[in-house]
Design a protein around this motif. Structure first.
Motif, PDB file in Angstrom:
ATOM      1  N   VAL B 516      28.783 -46.695  28.249  1.00 55.49           N
ATOM      2  CA  VAL B 516      28.329 -46.822  29.627  1.00 55.49           C
ATOM      3  C   VAL B 516      27.036 -46.013  29.745  1.00 55.49           C
ATOM      4  O   VAL B 516      27.021 -44.833  29.403  1.00 55.49           O
ATOM      5  CB  VAL B 516      29.375 -46.283  30.619  1.00 55.49           C
ATOM      6  N   VAL B 517      26.004 -46.671  30.177  1.00 57.47           N
ATOM      7  CA  VAL B 517      24.736 -45.974  30.394  1.00 57.47           C
ATOM      8  C   VAL B 517      24.737 -45.506  31.847  1.00 57.47           C
ATOM      9  O   VAL B 517      24.785 -46.323  32.762  1.00 57.47           O
ATOM     10  CB  VAL B 517      23.538 -46.905  30.139  1.00 57.47           C
ATOM     11  N   LEU B 518      24.729 -44.203  32.049  1.00 56.11           N
ATOM     12  CA  LEU B 518      24.752 -43.676  33.410  1.00 56.11           C
ATOM     13  C   LEU B 518      23.319 -43.283  33.763  1.00 56.11           C
ATOM     14  O   LEU B 518      22.775 -42.322  33.224  1.00 56.11           O
ATOM     15  CB  LEU B 518      25.689 -42.481  33.493  1.00 56.11           C
ATOM     16  N   ALA B 519      22.717 -44.076  34.629  1.00 55.73           N
ATOM     17  CA  ALA B 519      21.305 -43.874  34.962  1.00 55.73           C
ATOM     18  C   ALA B 519      21.185 -43.268  36.351  1.00 55.73           C
ATOM     19  O   ALA B 519      21.700 -43.820  37.323  1.00 55.73           O
ATOM     20  CB  ALA B 519      20.566 -45.205  34.900  1.00 55.73           C
ATOM     21  N   THR B 520      20.528 -42.113  36.437  1.00 57.67           N
ATOM     22  CA  THR B 520      20.270 -41.534  37.752  1.00 57.67           C
ATOM     23  C   THR B 520      18.905 -42.041  38.190  1.00 57.67           C
ATOM     24  O   THR B 520      17.983 -42.142  37.394  1.00 57.67           O
ATOM     25  CB  THR B 520      20.244 -39.998  37.701  1.00 57.67           C
ATOM     26  N   THR B 521      18.803 -42.366  39.467  1.00 55.32           N
ATOM     27  CA  THR B 521      17.555 -42.936  39.955  1.00 55.32           C
ATOM     28  C   THR B 521      16.971 -42.065  41.056  1.00 55.32           C
ATOM     29  O   THR B 521      17.664 -41.223  41.631  1.00 55.32           O
ATOM     30  CB  THR B 521      17.786 -44.349  40.515  1.00 55.32           C
ATOM     31  N   ALA B 522      15.704 -42.301  41.338  1.00 54.58           N
ATOM     32  CA  ALA B 522      15.025 -41.538  42.381  1.00 54.58           C
ATOM     33  C   ALA B 522      15.513 -41.939  43.774  1.00 54.58           C
ATOM     34  O   ALA B 522      15.198 -41.274  44.752  1.00 54.58           O
ATOM     35  CB  ALA B 522      13.522 -41.738  42.267  1.00 54.58           C
ATOM     36  N   ALA B 556      21.343 -33.449  38.249  1.00 54.53           N
ATOM     37  CA  ALA B 556      21.824 -33.488  36.865  1.00 54.53           C
ATOM     38  C   ALA B 556      23.184 -34.154  36.813  1.00 54.53           C
ATOM     39  O   ALA B 556      23.899 -34.199  37.816  1.00 54.53           O
ATOM     40  CB  ALA B 556      21.929 -32.072  36.317  1.00 54.53           C
ATOM     41  N   THR B 557      23.521 -34.683  35.654  1.00 51.53           N
ATOM     42  CA  THR B 557      24.865 -35.210  35.427  1.00 51.53           C
ATOM     43  C   THR B 557      25.397 -34.573  34.144  1.00 51.53           C
ATOM     44  O   THR B 557      24.636 -34.324  33.215  1.00 51.53           O
ATOM     45  CB  THR B 557      24.868 -36.744  35.274  1.00 51.53           C
ATOM     46  N   PHE B 558      26.682 -34.297  34.146  1.00 53.85           N
ATOM     47  CA  PHE B 558      27.319 -33.710  32.969  1.00 53.85           C
ATOM     48  C   PHE B 558      28.556 -34.526  32.641  1.00 53.85           C
ATOM     49  O   PHE B 558      29.258 -34.967  33.545  1.00 53.85           O
ATOM     50  CB  PHE B 558      27.758 -32.264  33.241  1.00 53.85           C
ATOM     51  N   VAL B 559      28.809 -34.703  31.355  1.00 51.52           N
ATOM     52  CA  VAL B 559      30.009 -35.413  30.940  1.00 51.52           C
ATOM     53  C   VAL B 559      30.980 -34.378  30.403  1.00 51.52           C
ATOM     54  O   VAL B 559      30.610 -33.519  29.606  1.00 51.52           O
ATOM     55  CB  VAL B 559      29.688 -36.483  29.886  1.00 51.52           C
ATOM     56  N   MET B 570      28.398 -34.853  38.788  1.00 57.45           N
ATOM     57  CA  MET B 570      27.055 -35.141  39.260  1.00 57.45           C
ATOM     58  C   MET B 570      26.653 -34.096  40.295  1.00 57.45           C
ATOM     59  O   MET B 570      27.438 -33.745  41.167  1.00 57.45           O
ATOM     60  CB  MET B 570      27.056 -36.531  39.881  1.00 57.45           C
ATOM     61  N   LEU B 571      25.445 -33.604  40.188  1.00 53.88           N
ATOM     62  CA  LEU B 571      24.950 -32.630  41.150  1.00 53.88           C
ATOM     63  C   LEU B 571      23.875 -33.270  42.004  1.00 53.88           C
ATOM     64  O   LEU B 571      22.849 -33.708  41.479  1.00 53.88           O
ATOM     65  CB  LEU B 571      24.367 -31.427  40.408  1.00 53.88           C
ATOM     66  N   ALA B 572      24.122 -33.349  43.293  1.00 51.35           N
ATOM     67  CA  ALA B 572      23.128 -33.906  44.209  1.00 51.35           C
ATOM     68  C   ALA B 572      22.716 -32.783  45.141  1.00 51.35           C
ATOM     69  O   ALA B 572      23.562 -32.040  45.641  1.00 51.35           O
ATOM     70  CB  ALA B 572      23.724 -35.063  44.990  1.00 51.35           C
ATOM     71  N   ALA B 573      21.428 -32.640  45.365  1.00 54.31           N
ATOM     72  CA  ALA B 573      20.970 -31.525  46.184  1.00 54.31           C
ATOM     73  C   ALA B 573      19.795 -31.930  47.050  1.00 54.31           C
ATOM     74  O   ALA B 573      18.982 -32.765  46.658  1.00 54.31           O
ATOM     75  CB  ALA B 573      20.567 -30.363  45.280  1.00 54.31           C
TER      76      ALA B 573
END
Lengths: 203, 992
Positions: B516-522, B556-559, B570-573
């Motif tokens: 699974v490709v976990l892509a964070t976007t702007a 950032a994302t951490f597995v 997932m860290l959203a700020a």
């Protein structure tokens, strides 16, 4: 009017103390030109080709430039462009791969009209099948199997007898014996017996 | 035996040597034409839609994005019919249609000499008909435009230029009068129509700022459309009531009779100018909004016949119209806000116009209300009843905009479609219908703004659930099982089979290539993509963390964990608060959420320990207080145990700051961070960073040379490589600086500077290698420089010492790497000229790191290339190929050549696909040592498998299975036949 615009551009540039040239060219290629961009110095100035392949860099200042065509489907030549007052007509353009000088507007043809991204898959070939080591081994074994008896038949009967004796003395096992375990045991027992006999004879 | 002397490292090198031989034996690329699309996929994006048009000649929606992409999308399916990616730095600021089959885009383009205005005329099929550049535009403004009489009039900066609509030929130019030293900007163009449909006069609106004065004047001049002759000029009052030049927005009514703008002065008034008059009327909005409570009021850009749309801060919408006689507005209709998000749009329909308000509730259910406006601005009836359009993507509830496509039906009524662009950049088409459940199509355009990507292998049921039986069992049971499964599949109905197939695609394969490709976007969205198919598995939009807060950034994302038990943190700020979300990476389900009202500075995972099964996360806020996640006593203890060895660093455009942790004094926080060091980056520089992934395997600490001696690699997991592109003051020479930093000790380990060089730069850090690209500013030649880091080692490597010492105990401090004491590396480097500008660099990562590496290069043209890493080996000898020493040949070195040559199409692993504007290349190992997944993203996405030494650990696809079977069968038959033949012969001999 195009000439007038060019003159006006030049005039404006000169008034501003800067010479700006209009660089024009035409890309000659079959197929769609949708994904193409023409750039100077890796994107310092860019142009998008029109439907007919023509492209325009509107205001290029004095200097040396490397013109590239960004296209993922074809390969285009790189062009060295020099813009300046000292250059005849204000612009010179030379194709890098064959040192050919280009007249304005530049007529550019692709070096490779279609790029080949893939390796050619080799189809089934009898020669490759025959050159397979396993096949070679099999053929040789088969060959020996049929040739050997013929060779034996052509042998001198005395020599054959001698050889058979030698083989018996060594208790050698033929390939077919190996496949038959009972026969193998039998032969081994026989060999042992013979060995004992020969020992006794020696004593 | 001499190889053995170097211990395990040399063994690895020998293995690698085998792999190098494999590389030598075959050409670089290993893709056959029929494999294309089987191991790779690509996705062409448009980006966040900024404008949309519905040309009547085509069943297409033409969308222009702020990223500088113009594309035609099939209105039925959403598939890209055509796409034009404009040069880097060009933004589309406006798009209008001209007639039925042409469209014009206007915007700004960035060139080396500055920002200019750009005008491009397109056919609705995507062909560029002509383009022109205009003098510099005013502060961030797009050029103004008017169309008519077979010409396009464009106002940019202080110049109005008329172009021939068909050829782009310049017809005339008009320069706005400017005061000496003053500043003037053309803000609006309006063409006054004649009864016959031609243009009577062209009106330009110019804001003038006089030198040494803050007061501004609004000028209007009317020009003759045929030759640009100035007919008259008026100075309009209320210039000071206008918004700042960069923000001022003028709206022209669709019948081109009035130009409106809002006054910034209180009470809010609307300034209206009737084309041809010499006065600017200031009309109070008190009749529409009696109180000032609703301010600020916004004038919407929608062009309506003799009318304007206004929106107040509370969401109330008002349509006001101006009667032809005067300019006193009358309220046509208003619309009170409802719960959820709302957007307004309009579309012209023959003589009249349709105004529409779409509302999305918290569940994403979209409803539409429309109103028909007559040509004089009055309403034709009331707002229509609310029409349901189905459930859109969930992020529409947090805001969206939409474009209305209204079309007349044969029975005189009108139908409509909505092209919605949500706050999370999902572009979707909806249609009012009572039975509509979902959008007609959805395009996740946030994928054009991917900022980072991680890959998580999909869980394989036999491994994670049925642990009793090994996955790689004997071949026979699996073959039987496979056949049984195939038979069972045949028995299933088509529907059941499809479901089963879907379940199976969500399971990992034995080779680990399904991830699974976990892509964070702007766009505050996390998108999970299947690595094998490119299918979007799920999306998660992070809603604003508080009411009215700006959209958060996914930091950032951490597995954590692996297999079926893997979780994603997932860290959203935003600026004032952050949230820690725990998600299932395969389904997107939210498992836990933690919200903190603190500004997040940094977050990282603590190293894996055997104490707990989960990895602890530490979070540093702007007060340098450290918290742990999960906030448990065990996690706090773990942090306390790691306090001495935990360091982090922050990078800003001006400096890199290093921090260490101290135990907390107040007892509330788990620990506190303290600044340990800071290193300044060159002033006025743009920097790029590269890290070698912590999880990446390094197989060998040494490199064996051709003469069997060993080079010790400098392997430091704390390395940060920073490349800075420095523009010096005018007259100075730009340069590129590369710095290698130990992020724990804050020591600069290596620094180099390339004078007379500029960007674009990209940098890549390998296990002990650096590779970076830049361009020579004098010759414009793109260049790549590679460097390899070695270190002196005092470790004895003769067989006796190795035998006596036994294996190295890495738990001992003296055998560990000490960032503060280790000697700096010995650096060897080489530069090579490259054929084209490099946009992104990557390196293949494999399971154990044995396979030789491949360097992946994303070019500005949109190719993704794979090169053998030996081409970038700084030990390439400076000799002619014929004079290579036997040792160098044995080591597999390639003689040095100052150029890497042209682009060899066989090395293009993206083959026919274009990866437009590549930014980053992310790689991930698979279970197969030979194979690495390569994911390149920018405007487009591309994923493929890289096999630097071919798939040496699995049978090739072109393996001759028939030949093998045939040979085995023939051997068996030959054995039996020969046995029979021999026994018969023996029998015959016995009888004889």
């Amino acid at each position: 009017a195009g000439m007038a615009a060019r003159c006006l551009c030049l005039l404006l540039g000169l008034l501003g103390g800067l010479q700006a040239e209009r660089l024009e060219g035409v890309l000659h290629a079959e197929g769609s030109l949708m994904g193409i961009t023409v750039v100077l110095n890796s994107g310092a100035y860019s142009a998008v080709p029109r439907q007919d392949g023509s492209f325009v860099f509107h205001e290029v200042p004095e200097g040396n430039f490397l013109m590239e065509v960004y296209d993922t489907q074809r390969a285009w030549p790189m062009v060295r462009v020099e813009v300046g007052k000292t250059v005849p007509n204000g612009v010179t353009a030379v194709q890098m791969h064959n040192r050919q000088k280009l007249q304005m507007p530049m007529q550019i043809k692709p070096v490779l009209a279609k790029q080949d991204f893939f390796e050619k898959r080799q189809g089934f070939q009898w020669s490759s099948l025959l050159m397979n080591p396993m096949m070679i081994m099999m053929l040789i074994t088969g060959g020996i199997m049929f040739i050997m008896p013929k060779m034996m038949a052509n042998m001198d009967p005395e020599e054959l007898k001698k050889m058979q004796e030698m083989q018996a003395a060594q208790g050698s096992l033929s390939f077919s014996d190996l496949l038959n375990p009972e026969k193998l045991k039998e032969k081994q027992a026989q060999a042992q017996l013979e060995a004992k006999k020969s020992k006794k004879a020696k004593q | 035996a001499r190889v053995r002397m170097a211990g395990r490292g040399a063994w690895g090198s020998r293995l690698s040597g085998v792999c190098v031989l494999l590389v030598c034996a075959w050409p670089a690329s290993c893709l056959y034409e029929d494999q294309a699309g089987k191991v790779d996929w690509s996705r062409a994006n448009v980006g966040r839609a900024a404008f949309a048009l519905f040309p009547s000649a085509q069943r297409e929606a033409v969308v222009a994005s702020a990223d500088g992409v113009v594309a035609g999308l099939d209105i039925q399916t959403g598939v890209t019919s055509w796409r034009r990616v404009l040069p880097d730095g060009e933004a589309v600021g406006r798009m209008i249609s001209v007639g039925d089959d042409l469209l014009v885009t206007l915007g700004t383009a960035r060139t080396a000499s500055g920002t200019v205005g750009s005008v491009r005329m397109w056919s609705v099929g995507g062909a560029l008909l002509w383009d022109a550049m205009l003098p510099e535009v005013g502060a961030g403004r797009s050029p103004a435009v008017a169309v008519g009489e077979g010409a396009i009039f464009v106002g940019s900066g202080t110049t109005v230029v008329a172009f021939h609509a068909a050829t782009g030929e310049e017809l005339w130019r008009w320069h706005a009068p400017t005061d000496k030293g003053g500043n003037a900007v053309i803000v609006q163009l309006a063409a006054k129509r004649t009864e016959a449909g031609g243009i009577a006069s062209l009106h330009t609106y110019v804001i003038q700022e006089r030198a040494g004065s803050t007061s501004r004047v609004l000028l209007t001049a009317s020009l003759a459309p045929t030759d640009g002759k100035q007919l008259d000029k008026h100075e309009l009052r209320h210039g000071d009531a206008l918004a700042p030049t960069a923000e001022v927005q003028f709206v022209l009514t669709s019948d081109a009779t009035k130009v409106m703008t809002l006054s910034v002065q209180s009470p809010t008034t609307i300034l209206v100018h009737t084309l041809g008059s010499s006065k600017l009327e200031a009309v109070s909005l008190s009749t529409v909004w009696p109180s000032e409570a609703a301010s600020p009021i916004v004038l919407l850009a929608n062009s309506l016949p003799s009318a304007a749309a206004l929106r107040a801060a509370d969401g109330t919408l008002a349509l006001i119209s101006f009667t032809r006689a005067g300019t006193v507005p009358t309220l046509v209709r208003s619309f009170s806000p409802q719960a959820g998000a709302q957007a307004f749009s309009s579309a012209s329909l023959a003589e009249s116009a349709i105004a529409a308000v779409a509302t999305a509730d918290s569940s994403g259910q979209v409803t539409l209300m429309t109103l028909k406006l007559r040509a004089d601005g009055s309403a034709d009836g009331e707002w229509s009843a609310t029409q349901p359009c189905g459930i859109a993507t969930s992020d529409v509830a947090h805001g969206f905009e939409f474009w209305l496509n209204a079309y007349a039906r044969k029975d005189g009524s009108y139908g409509s479609r909505l092209l919605i662009s949500s706050v999370g950049d999902a572009l979707q088409l909806m249609r009012p219908s009572t039975d509509a459940a979902q959008p007609v199509w959805v395009r996740e355009e946030s994928l054009a703004s991917v900022t980072a990507a991680t890959m998580v292998p999909l869980p394989a049921v036999p491994i994670d659930v049925d642990e009793g039986r090994p996955f790689f069992g004997l071949a026979l049971p699996s073959i039987i099982e496979g056949i049984q499964e195939k038979v069972a599949m045949l028995r299933l109905s088509a529907e059941e089979a499809a479901t089963k197939k879907k379940i199976q695609t969500m399971l990992g394969d034995a080779y680990g290539t399904r991830q699974v490709v976990l892509a964070t976007t702007a766009a505050s969205k996390l998108i999970a993509i299947h690595s094998a198919t490119g299918e979007i598995l799920w999306t998660y939009f992070v809603a604003p963390l508080a009411l009215g807060a700006p959209p958060p950034t996914i930091r950032a994302t951490f597995v954590d964990g692996s297999g079926a038990k893997a979780t994603l943190i997932m860290l959203a700020a935003d600026d004032a608060r952050y949230a820690v979300l725990t998600l299932n990476p395969f389904s997107g389900a939210v498992l836990a959420r933690r919200d903190e009202a603190k500004s997040l500075l940094h977050a990282a995972q603590l190293p894996h320990t055997h104490i707990s099964s989960h990895r602890v996360l530490y979070l540093v806020d702007s007060q340098l207080q450290v918290a742990v996640h999960p906030d448990t006593p065990a996690a706090r203890n773990e942090l306390a145990a790691n306090l001495q060895t935990t360091y982090f660093h922050l990078v800003s455009p001006t400096e890199v700051q290093g921090f260490g942790l101290l135990s907390a004094t107040d007892g509330v926080a788990a620990a506190r961070a303290t600044e340990r060091w800071a290193i300044a980056l060159p002033p006025g520089s743009r920097s790029k960073l590269s890290y070698f992934p912590h999880s990446a395997a390094v197989h060998s600490p040494t490199r064996t040379k051709g003469d069997r001696t060993v080079l010790h690699k400098y392997i430091n997991r704390n390395l940060v490589a920073i490349a800075s592109e420095v523009d010096t003051a005018p007259g100075g020479e730009p340069y590129v600086q590369v710095m290698l930093l130990d992020s724990v000790a804050g020591r600069v380990l290596y620094t180099t500077r390339h004078s007379a060089s500029t960007g674009p730069i990209s940098i890549l850090l390998g296990e002990n290698t650096i590779l970076y690209s830049y361009t020579s500013s004098t010759t414009a030649q793109p260049t790549l420089t590679s460097a390899e880091l070695f270190v002196n080692s005092s470790a004895a490597d003769d067989p006796l010492s190795l035998l006596l010492a036994g294996p190295m105990d890495t738990s001992l401090r003296k055998n560990q790497f000490d960032a503060f004491a280790a000697a700096p590396p010995k650096v060897q480097s080489q530069s090579y000229a490259y054929a084209t500008a490099v946009s992104a660099l990557g390196i293949t990562l494999t399971h154990k790191g044995i396979t030789p590496r491949q360097i992946l290069v994303g070019t500005a043209a949109g190719h993704l290339l794979a090169y053998d890493a030996r081409l970038f080996d700084p030990r390439r000898p400076f000799v002619h190929p014929s004079k290579m020493t036997a040792q160098d040949k044995e080591e597999g070195l390639v003689p040095y050549n100052p150029s890497l040559g042209g682009i060899n199409s066989l090395q293009v692993i993206s083959h026919r696909n274009t990866v437009a504007r590549p930014r980053t290349i992310v790689t991930a190992p698979t279970m197969l040592e030979s194979t690495s997944l390569v994911f390149a993203f920018g405007l487009d996405l591309f994923l493929t498998r890289a096999t630097p030494a071919r798939t040496f650990d699995m049978l090739g696809e072109d393996f001759n299975k028939v030949g093998l079977f045939g040979a085995t069968t023939a051997m068996a038959i030959a054995t039996v036949v020969s046995g029979w033949y021999v026994s018969r012969k023996e029998l015959a001999a016995a009888w004889a």
